[in-house]
Design a protein around this motif. Structure first.
Motif, PDB file in Angstrom:
ATOM      1  N   ALA A 114       1.088  -1.269   0.222  1.00  0.00           N
ATOM      2  CA  ALA A 114      -0.013  -0.061  -0.120  1.00  0.00           C
ATOM      3  C   ALA A 114       1.006   1.379   0.147  1.00  0.00           C
ATOM      4  N   LYS A 115       1.749   1.102   0.747  1.00  0.00           N
ATOM      5  CA  LYS A 115       2.780   2.349   0.910  1.00  0.00           C
ATOM      6  C   LYS A 115       3.445   2.525  -0.676  1.00  0.00           C
ATOM      7  N   GLN A 116       4.032   1.596  -1.262  1.00  0.00           N
ATOM      8  CA  GLN A 116       4.430   1.664  -2.596  1.00  0.00           C
ATOM      9  C   GLN A 116       3.464   1.982  -3.500  1.00  0.00           C
ATOM     10  N   ILE A 117       2.205   1.547  -3.560  1.00  0.00           N
ATOM     11  CA  ILE A 117       1.226   2.066  -4.290  1.00  0.00           C
ATOM     12  C   ILE A 117       0.700   3.610  -4.150  1.00  0.00           C
ATOM     13  N   PHE A 118       0.875   3.858  -3.109  1.00  0.00           N
ATOM     14  CA  PHE A 118       0.496   5.475  -2.564  1.00  0.00           C
ATOM     15  C   PHE A 118       1.673   6.217  -3.320  1.00  0.00           C
ATOM     16  N   ALA A 119       2.935   5.906  -3.259  1.00  0.00           N
ATOM     17  CA  ALA A 119       4.138   6.630  -3.564  1.00  0.00           C
ATOM     18  C   ALA A 119       3.984   6.773  -5.190  1.00  0.00           C
ATOM     19  N   SER A 120       3.926   5.645  -5.851  1.00  0.00           N
ATOM     20  CA  SER A 120       3.938   5.190  -7.416  1.00  0.00           C
ATOM     21  C   SER A 120       2.564   5.883  -8.009  1.00  0.00           C
ATOM     22  N   GLY A 158      -0.160  13.943   0.868  1.00  0.00           N
ATOM     23  CA  GLY A 158      -1.596  13.758   0.551  1.00  0.00           C
ATOM     24  C   GLY A 158      -2.457  15.007   0.611  1.00  0.00           C
ATOM     25  N   ALA A 159      -1.360  16.093   0.563  1.00  0.00           N
ATOM     26  CA  ALA A 159      -2.384  17.564   0.762  1.00  0.00           C
ATOM     27  C   ALA A 159      -2.978  17.888  -0.765  1.00  0.00           C
ATOM     28  N   ALA A 206      -7.266  -2.261   2.441  1.00  0.00           N
ATOM     29  CA  ALA A 206      -7.562  -1.532   3.750  1.00  0.00           C
ATOM     30  C   ALA A 206      -6.377  -1.143   4.116  1.00  0.00           C
ATOM     31  N   ALA A 207      -5.003  -1.513   3.877  1.00  0.00           N
ATOM     32  CA  ALA A 207      -3.746  -0.951   4.182  1.00  0.00           C
ATOM     33  C   ALA A 207      -3.675   0.448   3.690  1.00  0.00           C
ATOM     34  N   LEU A 208      -4.267   0.689   2.269  1.00  0.00           N
ATOM     35  CA  LEU A 208      -4.205   1.684   1.592  1.00  0.00           C
ATOM     36  C   LEU A 208      -5.287   2.879   2.116  1.00  0.00           C
ATOM     37  N   ARG A 209      -6.092   2.335   2.452  1.00  0.00           N
ATOM     38  CA  ARG A 209      -7.281   3.416   3.377  1.00  0.00           C
ATOM     39  C   ARG A 209      -6.681   3.759   4.545  1.00  0.00           C
ATOM     40  N   GLU A 210      -6.080   2.871   5.418  1.00  0.00           N
ATOM     41  CA  GLU A 210      -5.255   3.177   6.669  1.00  0.00           C
ATOM     42  C   GLU A 210      -4.311   4.195   6.446  1.00  0.00           C
ATOM     43  N   TYR A 211      -3.720   4.063   5.310  1.00  0.00           N
ATOM     44  CA  TYR A 211      -2.307   5.152   4.808  1.00  0.00           C
ATOM     45  C   TYR A 211      -2.949   6.496   4.813  1.00  0.00           C
ATOM     46  N   ILE A 212      -4.251   6.409   3.915  1.00  0.00           N
ATOM     47  CA  ILE A 212      -5.034   7.539   3.623  1.00  0.00           C
ATOM     48  C   ILE A 212      -5.415   8.255   4.961  1.00  0.00           C
ATOM     49  N   ARG A 213      -5.992   7.426   5.778  1.00  0.00           N
ATOM     50  CA  ARG A 213      -6.462   8.125   7.017  1.00  0.00           C
ATOM     51  C   ARG A 213      -5.460   8.813   7.917  1.00  0.00           C
TER      52      ARG A 213
END
Length: 145
Positions: free
Chosen positions: A55-61, A71-72, A133-140
């Motif tokens: 999830a962390k890698q997906i958010f970054a890429s 996330g701003a 779910a991990a991506l959602r947690e990351y966004i939260r």
């Protein structure tokens, strides 16, 4: 004589019990102590750890070019979109949406929730609920207090 043996048996059990516990009793820790020990020594579930890393890698890429590293909503491509990408740091937005909403938009895209088609679907994540779910947690976690 019988009375002496009874007293002797009682002393042999009580004396060690006072020092280290009677042999008739369990020496296992109390359930609360077991729970605390288990929490300290329990290793994180490998699947959950892997999902969080993915999830962390997906958010970054995938997400950060539009939503920004923090996330701003100020990613390198954010100027290309009207309306601009969502600012995940906005506490008002964070409290206005459910976890299911975030997960749905991540997998199905903006149109699935009546938002911009510029937010693409990530259909490949539909079969990875732990990663979603991990991506959602990351966004939260990006929300500012």
């Amino acid at each position: 004589m019988r009375l002496v043996f009874r007293h002797l048996a009682l002393v042999l059990c009580v004396l060690p019990a006072a020092v280290a516990g009677c042999s008739r009793e369990s020496t296992a820790p109390a359930p609360a102590a077991q729970g605390a020990a288990a929490k300290k020594s329990a290793a994180p579930d490998p699947e959950t750890v892997a999902a969080k890393e993915e999830a962390k890698q997906i958010f970054a890429s995938t997400c950060s070019p539009c939503h920004g590293v923090s996330g701003a909503g100020n990613g390198t491509r954010s100027d290309e979109f009207v309306p601009p990408p969502r600012n995940f740091q906005d506490p008002g937005w964070q409290t206005s949406v459910t976890d299911a909403y975030i997960e749905k938009i991540v997998v199905q895209g903006g149109e699935a929730v009546g938002k911009s088609a510029a937010m693409p679907a990530n259909a490949d994540l539909a079969s990875k609920p732990l990663v979603v779910a991990a991506l959602r947690e990351y966004i939260r976690r990006l929300a500012t207090p």
